[in-house]
Design an enzyme around this catalytic site. Structure first.
Site, mmCIF file in Angstrom:
data_model
loop_
_atom_site.group_PDB
_atom_site.id
_atom_site.type_symbol
_atom_site.label_atom_id
_atom_site.label_comp_id
_atom_site.label_asym_id
_atom_site.label_seq_id
_atom_site.Cartn_x
_atom_site.Cartn_y
_atom_site.Cartn_z
ATOM 1 N N SER A 546 41.855 44.632 43.180
ATOM 2 C CA SER A 546 42.084 45.205 44.500
ATOM 3 C C SER A 546 40.736 45.342 45.220
ATOM 4 O O SER A 546 40.050 44.347 45.424
ATOM 5 C CB SER A 546 42.819 46.537 44.366
ATOM 6 O OG SER A 546 43.341 46.947 45.599
ATOM 7 N N ASP A 631 52.972 41.717 46.467
ATOM 8 C CA ASP A 631 51.980 42.782 46.536
ATOM 9 C C ASP A 631 51.990 43.392 47.936
ATOM 10 O O ASP A 631 51.928 42.676 48.934
ATOM 11 C CB ASP A 631 50.592 42.219 46.218
ATOM 12 C CG ASP A 631 49.528 43.280 46.062
ATOM 13 O OD1 ASP A 631 49.767 44.438 46.447
ATOM 14 O OD2 ASP A 631 48.447 42.953 45.549
ATOM 15 N N HIS A 666 51.609 45.144 43.157
ATOM 16 C CA HIS A 666 50.161 45.324 43.144
ATOM 17 C C HIS A 666 49.634 45.524 41.729
ATOM 18 O O HIS A 666 48.517 45.117 41.426
ATOM 19 C CB HIS A 666 49.789 46.522 44.018
ATOM 20 C CG HIS A 666 48.334 46.626 44.324
ATOM 21 N ND1 HIS A 666 47.630 45.642 44.983
ATOM 22 C CD2 HIS A 666 47.424 47.609 44.066
ATOM 23 C CE1 HIS A 666 46.370 46.007 45.130
ATOM 24 N NE2 HIS A 666 46.208 47.191 44.570
#
Length: 694
Positions: A546, A631, A666
């Site tokens: 991320s 995501d 995610h």
């Protein structure tokens, strides 16, 4: 001998050049925009078109290519998966906790992907009642996550939310725990849920088109859904929850730099939501309750917060009485307020601490047994509980649940997560070292390795970091990680600026126009570990996800010579294009973390490090880039564009592999066995790159 054999293995390619498949080539379709007098051309803008069959075709082609390149590692992947699985007690249960006369817990069953959520009435000897079986919810679904689970105060109703896609958009249901009957979908895109004291009224929040929780509704079961509050400022998001005392409901509205709190008596769901203190720039605060006072954690007098109290009848700052002063060296991260005392969660010197503050004014820290560890609150549902539950772990100590007796100040171990397969914590060494950043700041790095691993010269290493949003990378145990440690790989976390390890100022020093400190800190950590003979650049693999994936992309551009390989999960690599698009999730709120590229000076600074913008013709380390099609936090197209562009520029023959989870979010897959397979995939790549793929 081990050192020499490592060198030889590292030189053996997985496939010969003639056997290696050719990577897919994404079409180049120029998309031109002008910004601040600059002409910006993006040849892979079209990959944003999620419904375009060509996009899916490209992603699947990349998946097939990655699988073909890694096919010789299939046996190693299976071996790693079986190792990881063999360390887990597959049929297990969480320690039960008490609330309103029931004991609540979750358990797992061998062969099943998801937990079963249960309770017992009165005592632990009572019959089990299954409230929610997540395996049943997942039947026929490719993904299943449970978000909120809130039992009504009288224990008869369960409000819960589920996501069956991975996009973190949750649907709200209510289940009658007496009859087992569940409602239909009561609301979509729900974030937080709280019951009023009447056991009939629910408050819940929902998101807007940019996935910002922005509205709170009141719903009396069987009745209408009434809008109570709407957050107009696009930087702010809202959440609703009960105070631990259960006497008040709290509505928290926050941005990355400011907050505002409203409250209502839980017994008066149609009452007025009153304001504690109006929002103002760079002022963050949160609220809990005891007796006739609110307890407020605020950074009005310093970045590391202080704690004040105020009468419920006059909660504004004019009535604030200081209870714990600000300390420039100690971050007050959070507080839990109980009937006779509170527990304050502190960070000092890069480590977390628990401080008990008695109602009469005495205070003490709960002692921790190791020099480097993680500790966090456990389930503490009851306001007048005789004990405080916390969860402790370290690189060598599995997750351990303790109950701390207020009176005796003794901690009692309730459960330590079993690690099967002969795990011996005495075989592993934890070490903390400090690197010096270019501006002279000392940056902590925490390492773990099997004893003896660093005595044979530079060892292979997996170095991980995050460094954004003030989030601290916890020193947590991982039974999965043992598959690396037992093969002589050192694992490390670099606690770089932008994170919260050293307090709020540590975060400030790694955001906005200080963001480059995050990257230079990480490079300094890698250089320090190489200079200290812990590792070498031909066996150093780095990993981040991320915003940590942004870190990976930035340092791979800045110092590609320093790393053997990069593993980037759901990486935020197309910073400028994403931050220009205010329709994407998170964008507007994130202006306070990264900046707004529509402002010329902030654009220029972001451009200096944006991984996608700074790709150029050069040699790169080996790369494994992973994303999920659904995501919601970092769109799949960011890493897709990044890889497609890098393929046209890289001058090396190192592998560049890109894998998209077509049924994940995610955090990847939702099932626990599927996640283990993903770990085995990553670790096989790492071991191949450091010459330990035997």
């Amino acid at each position: 001998m081990l050192y020499r054999s490592f060198t030889l293995l590292a030189l053996i390619p997985l496939m010969s050049a003639s056997e290696t498949p050719k990577p897919p080539v994404a079409a180049r379709i120029p998309h031109v925009e002008n910004l601040h007098g600059e002409r910006r051309s993006d040849d892979y803008f079209w990959l944003r078109e999620k419904s375009n069959p060509k996009v899916r075709e490209y992603l699947l082609a990349e998946n097939a290519y990655a699988e073909a390149v890694l096919s010789p590692l299939a046996a190693l992947r299976e071996k790693l998966y079986q190792e990881m699985l063999g360390r887990i007690q597959q049929t297990d249960s969480d320690p039960p906790y008490r609330k309103h006369g029931y004991w609540y817990y979750s358990r797992t069953e061998e062969g099943k992907q998801y937990p079963v959520h249960c309770r017992k009435a009165g005592s632990l000897d009572a019959p089990e009642h299954v409230m929610l079986d997540q395996n049943e919810l997942a039947s026929g679904e490719r993904f299943m996550a449970v978000g909120q689970m809130r039992v009504s105060p009288d224990g008869t109703l369960l409000a819960y939310t589920t996501d069956n896609v991975g996009f973190r958009q949750y649907r709200l249901f209510v289940k009658n725990l007496k009859t087992g009957e569940a409602s239909g979908i009561l609301a979509e895109k729900v974030g937080s849920v709280a019951w009023a004291a009447d056991n009939r009224t629910l408050f819940y929040t929902v998101e807007d088109a940019a996935k910002r929780q922005y509205r709170m509704y009141r719903h009396e079961l069987g009745g209408a859904h009434e809008l109570v509050y709407e957050e107009a400022d696009e930087r702010f998001r809202v959440g609703v929850f009960p105070a631990r005392s259960q006497q008040y409901l709290i509505l928290h509205s926050e941005s990355h730099t400011a907050s505002e709190v409203r409250f209502v008596a839980a017994s008066q769901p149609r009452g007025e939501w009153k304001l504690v203190e109006p929002r103002r720039d760079n002022h963050e605060y949160d609220v809990d309750h005891r007796g006739d006072r609110f307890w407020i954690r605020t950074n009005d007098k310093g970045r590391n917060f202080r704690i004040v109290s105020a009468p419920v009848s006059q909660p504004g700052s004019a009535s604030w009485k200081e209870e714990i002063p600000h300390n420039a060296n100690v971050m007050l991260s959070a507080m839990d307020v109980f009937a006779g005392r509170m527990v304050v969660f502190e960070r000092e010197g890069g480590l977390p601490y628990l401080r008990v503050v008695e109602g009469g004014g005495g205070q003490h820290r709960i002692a921790m047994p190791e020099p480097a560890y993680d500790v966090r609150p456990g389930q503490n549902a009851e306001f007048d509980a005789p004990e405080f539950r916390y969860v402790y772990q370290s690189f060598a100590t599995p997750e351990s649940v303790f109950d701390y007796d207020w009176k005796t100040r003794q901690a009692r171990l309730i459960k330590r997560t079993p690690v099967l397969g002969g795990f011996d914590p005495a075989q592993y060494q934890t070490e903390r070292v400090f690197a010096v950043a270019p501006d002279g700041v000392r940056v902590p790095v925490t390492l773990v390795y099997r004893k003896g691993a660093k005595n044979r010269g530079p060892a292979p290493m997996l170095l991980s970091a995050y460094g954004s949003y003030g989030i601290s990378r916890a020193i947590q145990f991982s039974s999965v990680r043992l598959s690396l440690l037992d093969r002589g790989v050192i694992y490390g976390i670099a606690h770089i600026r932008g994170g919260g390890e050293m307090g709020k100022a540590w975060h400030d020093a790694g955001r906005m126009k200080n963001k480059r400190n995050t990257f230079t800190d990480f490079i300094a950590c890698a250089e320090h570990l190489i200079a200290g003979n812990y590792t070498a650049n031909d066996r150093l693999v780095i990993q981040g996800g991320s915003a940590g994936g942004l870190l990976m992309g930035a340092v791979a551009n800045m110092r590609p010579d320093l790393f053997k390989a990069v593993v980037a999960h759901v990486p935020f690599v197309d910073v400028i294009n994403s931050m220009l698009d205010e329709t994407l999730p998170l964008t507007v709120g994130e202006f306070e973390e990264w900046g707004n590229p529509k402002k010329k000076d902030e654009y220029a600074y972001m451009k200096s490090y944006c991984p996608y913008s700074n790709l150029d013709r050069r040699a790169f380390p080996s790369m494994l880039v992973k994303t999920s099609f659904d995501d919601s936090q970092v769109m799949y197209h960011e890493p897709a564009k990044y890889v497609a562009k890098m393929r046209t520029l890289k001058t090396d023959s190192n592998p560049l592999l890109f894998h998209t989870n077509m049924a994940g979010g995610h955090g990847g897959s939702s099932g626990r066995y599927d996640r283990l397979k993903e770990d085995a995939y990553d670790y096989a790549f790492v071991l191949w790159q450091v010459g330990r793929a035997e």
